[in-house]
Design an enzyme around this catalytic site. Structure first.
Site, mmCIF file in Angstrom:
data_model
loop_
_atom_site.group_PDB
_atom_site.id
_atom_site.type_symbol
_atom_site.label_atom_id
_atom_site.label_comp_id
_atom_site.label_asym_id
_atom_site.label_seq_id
_atom_site.Cartn_x
_atom_site.Cartn_y
_atom_site.Cartn_z
ATOM 1 N N HIS B 325 17.427 -53.779 -21.767
ATOM 2 C CA HIS B 325 17.564 -54.321 -20.417
ATOM 3 C C HIS B 325 18.966 -54.898 -20.327
ATOM 4 O O HIS B 325 19.202 -56.018 -20.798
ATOM 5 C CB HIS B 325 16.544 -55.433 -20.152
ATOM 6 N N GLY B 486 17.974 -57.856 -26.272
ATOM 7 C CA GLY B 486 17.096 -57.764 -27.441
ATOM 8 C C GLY B 486 15.835 -56.987 -27.146
ATOM 9 O O GLY B 486 14.836 -57.114 -27.849
ATOM 10 N N HIS B 487 15.854 -56.185 -26.091
ATOM 11 C CA HIS B 487 14.645 -55.439 -25.694
ATOM 12 C C HIS B 487 14.858 -53.968 -26.029
ATOM 13 O O HIS B 487 15.215 -53.170 -25.175
ATOM 14 C CB HIS B 487 14.395 -55.606 -24.196
ATOM 15 N N ILE B 488 14.633 -53.621 -27.255
ATOM 16 C CA ILE B 488 14.944 -52.281 -27.737
ATOM 17 C C ILE B 488 13.721 -51.411 -27.518
ATOM 18 O O ILE B 488 12.636 -51.703 -28.055
ATOM 19 C CB ILE B 488 15.326 -52.324 -29.224
#
Lengths: 411, 555
Positions: B325, B486-488
Site C-alpha cells: 500500500h 509494510g503490507h506485502i
C-alpha cells in the site's frame, strides 16, 4: 426479594457509590506511590519498566472504578435518586462496611495488592488462605464477607423485584452517556434491562464472570501480585532488595481534618506538605462537584454538560495525578522519619453546585482561580517537586480552555 | 524434535501461529521459524531506546550479534533485497519485515480494518486485477473470529454496513477512545471543503480505526497505557503480536523450532508434498516429514521458498503481483495545540474514499489521522535539529514546544494494481546461510500515482481547516516518493483458474493438494485495508479446511 423498595435500593446504591469511590482512592494512592524514575533508589531500568506497566494498570482500574461510580449515579437518577459522591474519610473503621476489610490508603506492595484482591473477590473463589494469613481473618468470616460483588447482586435483585413502571421515575434527560462523559461502557439507565446491563458491566469488570477471571480487576491484582513476587525473588537472588514504592505513610490526614482522633490516622506534620495536601483535597473536591453537576443537570447551554464532564475528567488525569505523585515525594513530618506523605482524599462538605448554569460557571471559575493562585504560590517553594508545577500548569490549562465566560450578573 | 508430523508450518508469524494454535489441539504440529524467539520484551524495548538508528528493526537485532546472519530481515531497501538502490530510484520496494517468532506483528501499527465487499470484486466492478474466489460474505464469520483471537477494539455501530460491509458480531472490545486531535479534526471537518467531482457526496467524517490494541485488559494482556511507541514495539504487550498465538500453540503441544531456516519443501514424484529440509543457525541440515505443509513465511519469503523448491508454479504466478500500500503523509502546523503522543499513533480515520466509481480511473485510499505529531518525516527530533540552527536556551525550548504540540499529520494508504511485472525472483546474491536473496522488481503505475494528486487535494482541505498556514503544509504529489506500509501482498494469489493463480479458495496449492499457503501472499488484490486482520481471518478459515482434509485422509 424481601423488603425490596425504592428507599432500600437508593440506600444500597449510595453504599455502592461510596465503595466505588473509596476503591478508586485506594488504588490511586497505591499508584501514586510507585517510583517513576530510575534514579529513585536502586531500581534497574527493567524494574522501572515493570513499575510503569503496573502504574498503567492501576490507573486504568481506578478509572474504571470512577466509571462504576458514574454508572451508579445513572442507576440512582433513573429511580429518582441523585448523584452522591460522599464517602467516609480515611482511615475507615473496619466495621463501617460489612466488607471484612476496611478501605485504606497504603503504599503499593504485597499487602495492598492482597487487600485489593479481596475487595474484588469473585463469589466462587475459595482459595482464601492468603486472607487468613495476611489479615488474620477467619475463613468463616470470609465466607460471610460482603464483597462488592455481593452488594451488586443485592442491588440487581432489588431492581428485578420492584415493578418497572413504579421504579423508573427519574427524568431520562439526566442520563449521561459516552457522548457526554468519556467512559466508553457507561449505560444510560431507563428500564430494568438497561439497569441489568449496567450492573453486568460493573460486575464483569470487577470480579469477572464464570468464563473470565483473568481480565477483570480481581485477575489483574492476582497477576500484579505474582509479578511483584517474581521481581522480589529476582532481587533476592542477586542479594538485593526490590522496593517499588516510595515510603509513604498510610492513611494521611491534613490539619483541615478536625476529626483528628481516628485510630490509624497519620497527620501530615510538615507545614508545606500539609498545604500541598490541602490543595489536592480542594482540587479533588472541585472535580467531584463538577462531575456530580454533569449527572444532575441534564442538557446545559453552550455544550456545558460535555465541557464540565471533560474538565472533570481532565482534572483527574492531568492535575490530580501529578499532585498526588508530588505528595508522595514530600516529607510527612518529624514524627515519620524517612517517610513521605500522600493525598488524604479528604472530603468535608457535600456542597453541590447551583442548578443555574451561569451561577455554577461563576463558582467554578472562581474556585479555579483560587486553586491556581494557591498552586502557583506552592510551586515557588524550594521544596516543590517539578511534578507539582506540572500539575498546576495543567490545571490552569484546563481552566483556560474548557471553562466559560459567564454572563455578568446584575443585582 | 521428531521426524514425522501431521502438519509442518513454515513461519511463526501471525498466520502460522494462528493455524498452529488451532491445529495443535488435534494434530501433531511442527512450527518452524527461521528467526529466533529472542529476548524478553523489556530487553527489546531497551535495545530500541539505546539504538543509534531507531529503525523498525532496531529492537530486534539478535544480541549478541551472531557471527553469521542466518535469517536476515530487511531493514532498508538494499540491505537484504536485491533491487536498484533506493537512493537512485524512488519506486523501489520499501516495505520490510521481521523474521522472528511472532513475525512482523511485533512492529506493526495494529490497525485492523476489514476489506470491503467491493475489494473482492475489483475486476468485475472496476476492471483491474482478479476477483477473489471468495466473497466478503464468505469471510465475514472468520473476520469476527479473527477479531476475537487478536483482540480488536472498535465501534461496531459505526462500522457496521460501511460500504456494505455488514458485521454479524460486535467487537470484543469497545473502541480505543479518540485522541484529542481527533476531536479537533472532527470539528474542523465540518468546515472543510467536502465536494470533489470524483467522489460521492457523503461528508467527510471520522470513523474509529479498529485496532488490535487493548482498550481494556483482554486475553491476559494489559490495557493500552498510551506509550505511543507501537511502531516498532509495544512496551507493555497491549498491542497484539503473533507471539501470543505461538505461545498458545506451544501450550497446545505444538513443537516450535526457532532458528530453523527451511531451504526446500520436498515433494514426491506424484507431486504430493512429503516434508521439508531446513538448516539451523549452526548450518546443520535437518529433514522432517509431514502429511501436510503450510507455507506461512510472508509474501516475499514464501514465493522465494517455492521458487527454490521448484514447486506450485504451473501458473507462473509465484512471486508475481507483488503489492504494497503506497503510503504518504500530509503535514501541517495547526493553529491550536493538538497535544500529540498521548495514546496510539492513530485512533481514527476517514473511510469515505475507500470505494466508489472513481476506482475505474484511479486508486482508492484510506486516511489515518495521526496522533504522533509530524509523523515519520517531521519527528520531534527532526524539528529540534532544524531549530538548533538558529535557536538555543529558553527560546529554543519555547519554539520546540510550541511547534511539536501543534504538529499534525494525515497518512494515507493507497491501493495499487497487481502487476505481473512486480515480482519476487531469486537473486544470484546469497545471504550468510548461502540461500539466494530475494530479487525484487517493483513499480507503482499511473493508476495509483493519479490518486496521489486527489489525495493531496483532500488533505489540503483538511489541514487548512485546522487553521494551518498554507506555507506550513507539506503535501504529497506526483514526484513525492511514497513511503512503505509494510503490507506485502499478492505473490501467491488465490483464484479458481490454476493457470493464473497459485492457490484455490481454500488456499490449497493447485499443484500440490497437501500444500497450503497462508498470509497476504494469497491476496489477489489489496484494497485499502491493512492486511493483518484479513490474514488472520483467512488463516482461521484455512485451519478448518486443513482439519477437515486431515480428518478425511484418516478415513
Amino acid at each position: 426479594m424481601k423488603n425490596a423498595s425504592r428507599s432500600a435500593l437508593i440506600s444500597l446504591l449510595s453504599e455502592a457509590c461510596e465503595l466505588e469511590h473509596g476503591l478508586a482512592c485506594s488504588y490511586l494512592y497505591a499508584a501514586f506511590t510507585l517510583k517513576l524514575s530510575v534514579s529513585e533508589n536502586d531500581l534497574t531500568w527493567q524494574e522501572f519498566q515493570s513499575l510503569r506497566i503496573w502504574a498503567g494498570q492501576l490507573y486504568f482500574i481506578a478509572s474504571q472504578e470512577m466509571m462504576h461510580l458514574s454508572q451508579a449515579w445513572n442507576l440512582l437518577t433513573a429511580i429518582g435518586g441523585t448523584p452522591y459522591y460522599m464517602r467516609p474519610n480515611f482511615p475507615q473503621g473496619h466495621k463501617y462496611y460489612p466488607i471484612g476489610l476496611p478501605l485504606k490508603l497504603e503504599p503499593f506492595g504485597r499487602r495492598a495488592l492482597k487487600r485489593f484482591t479481596f475487595y474484588e473477590l469473585p463469589s466462587h473463589v475459595s482459595d482464601t488462605a492468603f486472607l487468613e494469613k495476611e489479615f488474620r481473618i477467619k475463613l468463616s468470616a470470609i465466607e460471610k464477607a460482603f464483597t462488592v460483588g455481593k452488594l451488586y447482586t443485592e442491588i440487581r435483585a432489588c431492581f428485578n423485584a420492584i415493578p418497572q413502571d413504579e421504579l423508573f421515575i427519574g427524568d431520562k434527560s439526566l442520563q449521561v452517556g459516552a457522548d457526554i462523559c468519556h467512559f466508553n461502557e457507561i449505560v444510560k439507565v431507563t428500564d430494568r434491562e438497561s439497569a441489568n446491563r449496567a450492573i453486568d458491566t460493573i460486575m464483569e469488570q470487577g470480579e469477572g464472570n464464570s468464563n473470565d477471571q483473568v481480565d477483570c480487576h480481581y485477575g489483574l491484582f492476582v497477576r500484579l501480585d505474582k509479578e511483584l513476587d517474581q521481581l522480589e525473588q529476582a532481587a533476592r537472588t542477586r542479594s538485593g532488595k526490590f522496593e517499588p514504592a516510595r515510603p509513604a505513610i498510610e492513611d494521611p490526614i491534613t490539619s483541615f481534618d478536625r476529626n483528628m482522633g481516628p485510630q490509624g490516622a497519620h497527620k501530615i506534620e510538615d507545614p508545606y506538605t500539609n498545604d500541598v495536601a490541602i490543595l489536592f483535597d480542594n482540587v479533588y473536591s472541585l472535580m467531584l462537584r463538577m462531575l456530580q453537576y454533569v449527572f444532575q443537570s441534564g442538557p446545559l447551554p453552550a455544550d456545558g454538560q460535555r465541557r464540565f464532564a471533560e474538565a472533570a475528567i481532565q482534572i483527574m488525569a492531568r492535575a490530580l495525578k501529578p499532585l498526588g505523585e508530588a505528595l508522595t515525594l514530600l516529607p510527612a513530618g518529624p514524627s515519620y522519619p524517612g517517610k513521605t506523605a500522600g493525598p488524604a482524599f479528604g472530603l468535608y462538605r457535600h456542597v453541590s453546585l447551583p442548578a443555574d448554569f451561569n451561577a455554577a460557571t461563576i463558582m467554578v471559575n472562581e474556585r479555579f482561580e483560587e486553586l491556581i493562585a494557591e498552586g502557583r504560590k506552592l510551586s515557588t517553594h524550594p521544596k516543590a517537586p517539578a511534578v507539582l508545577l506540572s500539575g498546576i500548569s495543567k490545571l490552569e490549562d484546563i481552566a483556560n480552555r474548557l471553562m466559560f465566560t459567564p454572563k455578568p450578573i446584575t443585582v | 524434535m521428531d521426524k514425522n508430523y501431521d502438519v509442518i508450518i513454515i513461519g511463526a508469524g501471525v498466520a502460522g501461529a494462528l493455524i498452529a494454535d488451532k491445529l495443535a489441539k488435534k494434530w501433531k504440529v511442527l512450527l518452524l521459524e527461521a528467526g529466533e524467539k529472542g529476548r524478553e520484551r523489556v530487553e527489546l524495548v531497551g535495545s530500541y531506546l539505546t539504538a543509534t538508528a531507531q529503525t523498525l528493526g532496531s529492537p530486534y537485532k539478535p544480541v549478541p550479534a551472531p557471527a553469521k546472519n542466518m535469517a536476515p530481515s530487511p531493514d532498508g531497501t538494499n540491505d537484504y533485497y536485491d533491487q536498484p538502490p533506493g537512493t537512485e530510484n524512488p519506486m523501489v520496494f520499501k516495505s520490510t519485515y521481521e523474521r522472528r517468532v511472532g513475525g512482523s506483528t511485533w512492529h506493526w501499527l495494529g490497525n485492523c480494518p476489514r476489506l470491503l465487499p467491493s475489494d473482492f470484486k475489483s475486476n468485475t466492478l472496476y476492471g483491474f486485477g482478479k476477483d477473489w474466489p471468495i466473497t466478503y460474505d464468505d469471510l465475514e464469520p472468520w473476520y469476527c473470529q479473527a477479531e476475537k483471537e487478536l483482540g480488536v477494539a472498535g465501534d461496531h455501530e459505526q462500522l457496521n454496513g460501511l460500504f456494505g460491509a455488514h458485521r454479524s458480531q460486535a467487537f470484543p472490545m469497545n473502541r480505543i477512545w479518540p485522541s484529542y486531535s481527533d476531536l479537533k479534526v472532527a470539528e474542523a471537518l465540518q468546515g472543510a471543503a467536502q465536494q470533489w467531482s470524483d467522489f460521492n457526496n457523503e461528508p467527510m467524517v471520522l470513523f474509529c480505526t479498529p485496532q488490535a490494541r487493548n482498550s481494556v485488559p483482554y486475553d491476559g494482556r494489559p490495557v493500552c497505557t498510551g506509550n505511543s511507541s507501537c511502531v516498532p514495539i509495544c512496551p507493555v504487550g497491549a498491542k497484539y503480536d503473533g507471539s501470543v498465538h505461538v505461545n498458545k500453540a506451544v501450550a497446545n503441544k505444538a513443537t516450535l523450532s526457532e532458528k530453523s531456516i527451511v531451504t526446500r519443501i520436498t515433494a514426491a514424484k506424484d507431486g504430493s508434498i512429503t516434508g521439508v529440509t531446513f538448516i539451523d543457525w549452526d548450518g546443520r541440515e535437518h529433514s522432517v516429514s509431514a502429511k501436510l505443509v503450510v507455507l506461512a513465511a510472508n509474501a516475499i519469503e514464501s514465493p522465494k521458498l517455492l521458487l527454490l523448491s521448484g514447486l506450485a508454479n504451473r501458473s507462473d504466478q509465484v512471486g508475481r503481483n507483488l503489492m504494497d500500500h503506497p503510503q504518504g503523509e500530509g503535514l501541517c502546523v495547526s493553529r491550536e495545540p493538538l497535544f500529540p503522543f498521548r495514546g496510539p499513533p492513530t485512533t481514527s480515520g476517514i473511510d469515505k474514499f475507500r470505494d466508489g466509481a472513481f476506482r475505474k480511473d484511479f486508486c482508492a485510499f484510506r486516511m489515518s489521522m495521526g496522533n504522533d505529531g509530524g509523523g515519520r518525516t517531521q519527528s520531534p527530533a527532526n524539528v529540534l535539529n532544524q531549530l538548533l540552527k538558529t535557536d538555543f536556551g529558553a527560546s529554543l525550548r519555547t519554539k520546540l514546544r510550541e511547534k511539536v504540540i501543534r504538529q499534525f499529520r494525515i497518512s494515507f494508504l493507497a491501493e495499487m494494481k497487481p502487476l505481473p511485472s512486480n515480482r519476487v525472483t531469486l537473486s544470484s546474491q546469497v545471504d550468510d546461510a548461502m540461500i539466494p536473496r530475494p530479487k525484487l522488481s517493483f513499480n507503482v503505475d499511473d493508476y495509483t500515482m493519479k490518486g496521489f494528486d486527489r489525495i493531496a487535494d483532500v488533505m489540503r482541505s483538511i489541514l487548512l481547516a485546522l487553521g494551518s498556514k498554507p506555507e506550513d503544509l507539506v503535501l504529497p504529489n506526483h514526484s513525492t516518493p511514497f513511503l512503505a506500509a509494510g503490507h506485502i501482498m499478492g505473490t501467491c494469489r488465490m483464484g479458481t483458474d490454476p493457470n493464473d493463480s497459485v492457490v484455490d479458495a481454500e488456499c490449497r496449492s493447485h499443484d500440490h493438494k497437501n500444500l497450503f499457503i497462508a498470509g497476504s501472499s494469497v491476496f489477489p488484490t489489496g484494497g485499502t485495508a491493512n492486511p493483518t486482520l484479513t490474514i488472520a481471518a483467512i488463516s482461521l478459515r484455512m485451519a478448518q479446511s486443513i482439519d477437515n482434509q486431515l480428518k478425511m485422509s484418516q478415513t
